[in-house]
Write an enzyme that holds these catalytic residues in place. Structure first.
Site, PDB file in Angstrom:
ATOM      1  N   MET A 196      40.449  48.885  66.742  1.00 43.01           N
ATOM      2  CA  MET A 196      41.357  49.336  67.792  1.00 43.01           C
ATOM      3  C   MET A 196      42.098  48.201  68.485  1.00 43.01           C
ATOM      4  O   MET A 196      43.075  48.437  69.198  1.00 43.01           O
ATOM      5  CB  MET A 196      40.567  50.124  68.848  1.00 43.01           C
ATOM      6  CG  MET A 196      40.090  51.488  68.390  1.00 43.01           C
ATOM      7  SD  MET A 196      41.470  52.613  68.096  1.00 43.01           S
ATOM      8  CE  MET A 196      42.140  52.783  69.755  1.00 43.01           C
ATOM      9  N   PRO A 240      44.304  45.738  67.714  1.00 40.83           N
ATOM     10  CA  PRO A 240      45.769  45.591  67.644  1.00 40.83           C
ATOM     11  C   PRO A 240      46.507  46.636  68.480  1.00 40.83           C
ATOM     12  O   PRO A 240      47.496  46.328  69.151  1.00 40.83           O
ATOM     13  CB  PRO A 240      46.069  45.751  66.149  1.00 40.83           C
ATOM     14  CG  PRO A 240      44.807  45.338  65.466  1.00 40.83           C
ATOM     15  CD  PRO A 240      43.713  45.825  66.366  1.00 40.83           C
ATOM     16  N   TYR A 241      46.006  47.874  68.452  1.00 43.71           N
ATOM     17  CA  TYR A 241      46.611  48.956  69.228  1.00 43.71           C
ATOM     18  C   TYR A 241      46.483  48.686  70.723  1.00 43.71           C
ATOM     19  O   TYR A 241      47.455  48.829  71.482  1.00 43.71           O
ATOM     20  CB  TYR A 241      45.934  50.269  68.851  1.00 43.71           C
ATOM     21  CG  TYR A 241      46.329  51.458  69.685  1.00 43.71           C
ATOM     22  CD1 TYR A 241      47.561  52.093  69.515  1.00 43.71           C
ATOM     23  CD2 TYR A 241      45.450  51.980  70.644  1.00 43.71           C
ATOM     24  CE1 TYR A 241      47.921  53.189  70.273  1.00 43.71           C
ATOM     25  CE2 TYR A 241      45.800  53.081  71.400  1.00 43.71           C
ATOM     26  CZ  TYR A 241      47.030  53.679  71.211  1.00 43.71           C
ATOM     27  OH  TYR A 241      47.378  54.775  71.973  1.00 43.71           O
ATOM     28  N   LEU A 242      45.303  48.279  71.159  1.00 43.09           N
ATOM     29  CA  LEU A 242      45.076  48.036  72.581  1.00 43.09           C
ATOM     30  C   LEU A 242      45.862  46.826  73.071  1.00 43.09           C
ATOM     31  O   LEU A 242      46.359  46.821  74.208  1.00 43.09           O
ATOM     32  CB  LEU A 242      43.580  47.853  72.855  1.00 43.09           C
ATOM     33  CG  LEU A 242      42.698  49.074  72.600  1.00 43.09           C
ATOM     34  CD1 LEU A 242      41.233  48.735  72.846  1.00 43.09           C
ATOM     35  CD2 LEU A 242      43.128  50.241  73.482  1.00 43.09           C
ATOM     36  N   LYS A 297      49.421  48.022  73.530  1.00 43.48           N
ATOM     37  CA  LYS A 297      49.547  48.808  74.756  1.00 43.48           C
ATOM     38  C   LYS A 297      49.451  47.930  75.992  1.00 43.48           C
ATOM     39  O   LYS A 297      50.191  48.126  76.970  1.00 43.48           O
ATOM     40  CB  LYS A 297      48.463  49.894  74.783  1.00 43.48           C
ATOM     41  CG  LYS A 297      48.649  51.000  73.763  1.00 43.48           C
ATOM     42  CD  LYS A 297      49.930  51.780  74.015  1.00 43.48           C
ATOM     43  CE  LYS A 297      50.070  52.994  73.135  1.00 43.48           C
ATOM     44  NZ  LYS A 297      51.383  53.671  73.308  1.00 43.48           N
TER      45      LYS A 297
END
Length: 212
Positions: free
Chosen positions: A124, A126-128, A131
């Site tokens: 998770m 890269p996504y966090l 964001k």
């Protein structure tokens, strides 16, 4: 005319928010890559569809809009490259376009964990990070902003009941997509929610009780 621009209007949350605003009689500009995904509501006279790829220049979509909802995302089936291009770079471009267009309120769909990506899983992260950086760009932009960081999303029907205090149990850290959409539409027209970041979880209170 005051209009709300929804980026990612063909996604699940964005689509729900689009329909909710239209049901309230509000004017909506829906930015999508494929207008056929909004075929069921395309005839609504309060809806204007802008068909454009977020990886291109989409600044023209901000003409005549008063508020922006950014609910676009690369999706769970793409790699880190698309996450960077959509969840980070497209979000940053949207913020810059909104500032240039003097948008009065920018409402961002972020994610729980965006405050501290190092605490997330390797999968998770890269996504966090995307964001987190998009949120920071918005916070430092000078725009009047509201950021929502929903917990793990479920497809259950909305209850209209939420909480913004993080539960102690990880199993309780969930939120219905439709309730996230309702939080977005609730924030439209409420500049007093500007400058605030809310985590969202299923709960027992109304939006008006917790979003203030």
């Amino acid at each position: 005319m005051k209009q709300t621009l929804i980026l990612g209007a063909s996604g699940q949350i964005g689509n729900m928010a689009t329909k909710q605003l239209l049901a309230e009689g509000q004017s909506v500009i829906a930015l999508v890559r494929d207008k056929n995904k909004l075929a069921d509501i395309a005839s609504d006279k309060k809806l204007r569809i802008v068909e454009v790829d977020l990886e291109q220049d989409f600044s023209q979509a901000f003409n005549d809009c008063d508020q922006v909802i950014f609910s676009a995302g690369s999706g769970g089936k793409t790699g880190a490259d698309k996450t960077m291009l959509i969840d980070l770079w497209a979000a940053c471009k949207a913020i810059d376009y909104a500032k240039a267009a003097n948008v009065s309120h920018f409402i961002m769909v972020s994610s729980i964990g965006a405050d501290d990506p190092d605490q997330g899983s390797e999968q998770m992260k890269p996504y966090l990070v995307a964001k987190h950086m998009a949120d920071e760009h918005l916070i430092n932009s000078g725009l009047n902003y509201t950021i929502f960081r929903p917990a793990s999303l479920t497809d259950d029907r909305a209850t209209g009941k939420v909480q913004t205090q993080r539960p102690s149990s990880k199993q309780e850290m969930t939120i219905h997509r439709e309730d996230v959409a309702r939080a977005l539409t609730y924030a439209v027209g409420k500049p007093q929610l500007g400058g605030k970041v809310f985590e969202l979880f299923n709960g027992s209170k109304s939006l008006s009780d917790v979003l203030n």
